[in-house]
Design a protein around this motif. Structure first.
Motif, PDB file in Angstrom:
ATOM      1  N   UNK A   1       0.832  -1.204   0.000  1.00 12.70           N
ATOM      2  CA  UNK A   1       0.000   0.000   0.000  1.00 12.70           C
ATOM      3  C   UNK A   1       0.871   1.260   0.000  1.00 12.70           C
ATOM      4  N   UNK A   2       1.994   1.204   0.709  1.00 11.40           N
ATOM      5  CA  UNK A   2       2.928   2.339   0.712  1.00 11.40           C
ATOM      6  C   UNK A   2       3.494   2.561  -0.686  1.00 11.40           C
ATOM      7  N   UNK A   3       3.881   1.477  -1.350  1.00  9.92           N
ATOM      8  CA  UNK A   3       4.457   1.587  -2.687  1.00  9.92           C
ATOM      9  C   UNK A   3       3.445   2.179  -3.663  1.00  9.92           C
ATOM     10  N   UNK A   4       2.197   1.732  -3.577  1.00  7.08           N
ATOM     11  CA  UNK A   4       1.182   2.249  -4.493  1.00  7.08           C
ATOM     12  C   UNK A   4       0.976   3.751  -4.293  1.00  7.08           C
ATOM     13  N   UNK A   5       1.027   4.200  -3.046  1.00  2.87           N
ATOM     14  CA  UNK A   5       0.878   5.631  -2.769  1.00  2.87           C
ATOM     15  C   UNK A   5       2.067   6.421  -3.306  1.00  2.87           C
ATOM     16  N   UNK A   6       3.278   5.869  -3.151  1.00  3.41           N
ATOM     17  CA  UNK A   6       4.473   6.530  -3.684  1.00  3.41           C
ATOM     18  C   UNK A   6       4.399   6.575  -5.209  1.00  3.41           C
ATOM     19  N   UNK A   7       3.988   5.476  -5.824  1.00  8.47           N
ATOM     20  CA  UNK A   7       3.890   5.414  -7.281  1.00  8.47           C
ATOM     21  C   UNK A   7       2.866   6.417  -7.816  1.00  8.47           C
ATOM     22  N   UNK A   8       1.806   6.674  -7.024  1.00 10.24           N
ATOM     23  CA  UNK A   8       0.761   7.613  -7.431  1.00 10.24           C
ATOM     24  C   UNK A   8       1.141   9.059  -7.152  1.00 10.24           C
ATOM     25  N   UNK A   9       2.340   9.272  -6.603  1.00 11.48           N
ATOM     26  CA  UNK A   9       2.811  10.620  -6.228  1.00 11.48           C
ATOM     27  C   UNK A   9       1.820  11.293  -5.273  1.00 11.48           C
ATOM     28  N   UNK A  10       1.368  10.521  -4.285  1.00 13.09           N
ATOM     29  CA  UNK A  10       0.387  11.009  -3.319  1.00 13.09           C
ATOM     30  C   UNK A  10       1.025  11.025  -1.926  1.00 13.09           C
ATOM     31  N   UNK A  11       1.687  12.124  -1.545  1.00 12.99           N
ATOM     32  CA  UNK A  11       2.403  12.172  -0.264  1.00 12.99           C
ATOM     33  C   UNK A  11       1.507  11.953   0.950  1.00 12.99           C
ATOM     34  N   UNK A  12       0.321  12.557   0.971  1.00 16.42           N
ATOM     35  CA  UNK A  12      -0.565  12.406   2.126  1.00 16.42           C
ATOM     36  C   UNK A  12      -1.000  10.953   2.302  1.00 16.42           C
ATOM     37  N   UNK A  13      -1.322  10.316   1.217  1.00 19.64           N
ATOM     38  CA  UNK A  13      -1.714   8.897   1.279  1.00 19.64           C
ATOM     39  C   UNK A  13      -0.538   8.029   1.709  1.00 19.64           C
ATOM     40  N   UNK A  14       0.646   8.342   1.207  1.00 18.57           N
ATOM     41  CA  UNK A  14       1.834   7.573   1.584  1.00 18.57           C
ATOM     42  C   UNK A  14       2.104   7.683   3.076  1.00 18.57           C
ATOM     43  N   UNK A  15       1.979   8.889   3.624  1.00 21.34           N
ATOM     44  CA  UNK A  15       2.176   9.089   5.057  1.00 21.34           C
ATOM     45  C   UNK A  15       1.132   8.316   5.846  1.00 21.34           C
ATOM     46  N   UNK A  16      -0.115   8.348   5.392  1.00 17.23           N
ATOM     47  CA  UNK A  16      -1.173   7.618   6.082  1.00 17.23           C
ATOM     48  C   UNK A  16      -0.922   6.122   6.101  1.00 17.23           C
ATOM     49  N   UNK A  17      -0.475   5.558   4.988  1.00 17.73           N
ATOM     50  CA  UNK A  17      -0.200   4.115   4.923  1.00 17.73           C
ATOM     51  C   UNK A  17       0.989   3.747   5.822  1.00 17.73           C
ATOM     52  N   UNK A  18       2.005   4.605   5.835  1.00 16.49           N
ATOM     53  CA  UNK A  18       3.167   4.357   6.691  1.00 16.49           C
ATOM     54  C   UNK A  18       2.772   4.437   8.156  1.00 16.49           C
ATOM     55  N   UNK A  19       1.943   5.426   8.515  1.00 18.06           N
ATOM     56  CA  UNK A  19       1.493   5.579   9.897  1.00 18.06           C
ATOM     57  C   UNK A  19       0.687   4.352  10.333  1.00 18.06           C
TER      58      UNK A  19
END
Length: 252
Positions: free
Chosen positions: A211-229
């Motif tokens: 899920x983190x990778x998909x958020x990074x691939x989508x260039x979505x910083x807020x989503x990436x932070x949420x998945x990491x959290x």
């Protein structure tokens, strides 16, 4: 000068110096670099054994045996032990010996919180900056994690997990974030090793990484932070359950 005295001096100079014969190292001895790095090598190997739980909390660490394993004196072993003690990985009891320290339960939430703060910044930058080839490297790492999971290789999965988070830091442009994170998460890593054999744990971690990778691939910083959290908060929520399963490994 008396010729006999001169002859005596010449003999004294020419006499070979007797050297102490070194005892050959054991056939099973582990290689260690000579000189100033010997204690560093021993420290790193013992640290890795402790963090991976190859040496379990409460196990004795006998200086003489470690010295014989590396074919060195006890001095570099003591230096390594002092550093491990400073990091809370071993406890030294005068007249009793040195033992692998138990995991301090009260310190885990704080260490996870520090790690979360550092990695949230890391993954935000990574999502802003990741190139297509860097995303491909993240996906390749996910595949490695999957292979380790399917083979039941807990140590291999942990190493691939570590490489995943290090790669995020590299992509973020701030690899030093991961170096700092490693300094605060030694005890957390010991706890994490206890979680891996639990049914479904590696599957869950792999899904969260995906899920983190998909958020990074989508260039979505807020989503990436949420998945990491979510990923790291889930780790914190499991502390009580793991402690119930391995009470002998923890201390207040």
């Amino acid at each position: 000068m008396d010729s006999n005295a001169g002859d005596t001096n010449m003999v004294a100079v020419a006499a070979p110096v007797r050297r102490r014969r070194r005892r050959p190292a054991s056939a099973t001895a582990r290689p260690a670099h000579r000189g100033a790095t010997v204690s560093g090598t021993i420290y790193r190997d013992l640290r890795d054994d402790i963090v991976s739980l190859r040496r379990k909390p409460g196990d004795p660490v006998i200086e003489k045996e470690v010295a014989e394993t590396y074919g060195v004196s006890r001095t570099p072993v003591r230096e390594a032990m002092l550093k491990l003690a400073d990091e809370g990985l071993v406890e030294v009891f005068p007249q009793s010996g040195t033992f692998v320290a138990r995991i301090p339960i009260s310190g885990l939430p704080e260490a996870i919180a520090i790690r979360r703060a550092l990695e949230e910044a890391t993954v935000r930058y990574a999502a802003e900056l990741a190139s297509g080839s860097q995303v491909a490297r993240l996906r390749a790492n996910l595949e490695l994690q999957r292979e380790m999971k399917e083979s039941g290789n807990f140590d291999g999965f942990h190493e691939a997990d570590e490489a995943f988070h290090a790669l995020l830091a590299e992509i973020s442009g701030y690899p030093g974030f991961w170096a700092v994170t490693q300094q605060v998460k030694r005890q957390v890593d010991r706890y994490r090793h206890l979680t891996l054999p639990a049914a479904g744990r590696m599957d869950k971690a792999l899904a969260e990484h995906g899920a983190i990778v998909e958020a990074v691939a989508a260039r979505d910083p807020d989503r990436a932070v949420g998945e990491l959290r979510h990923h790291l908060t889930d780790l914190q929520l499991g502390i009580a359950e793991v402690r119930r399963s391995y009470p002998q490994y923890f201390t207040e």
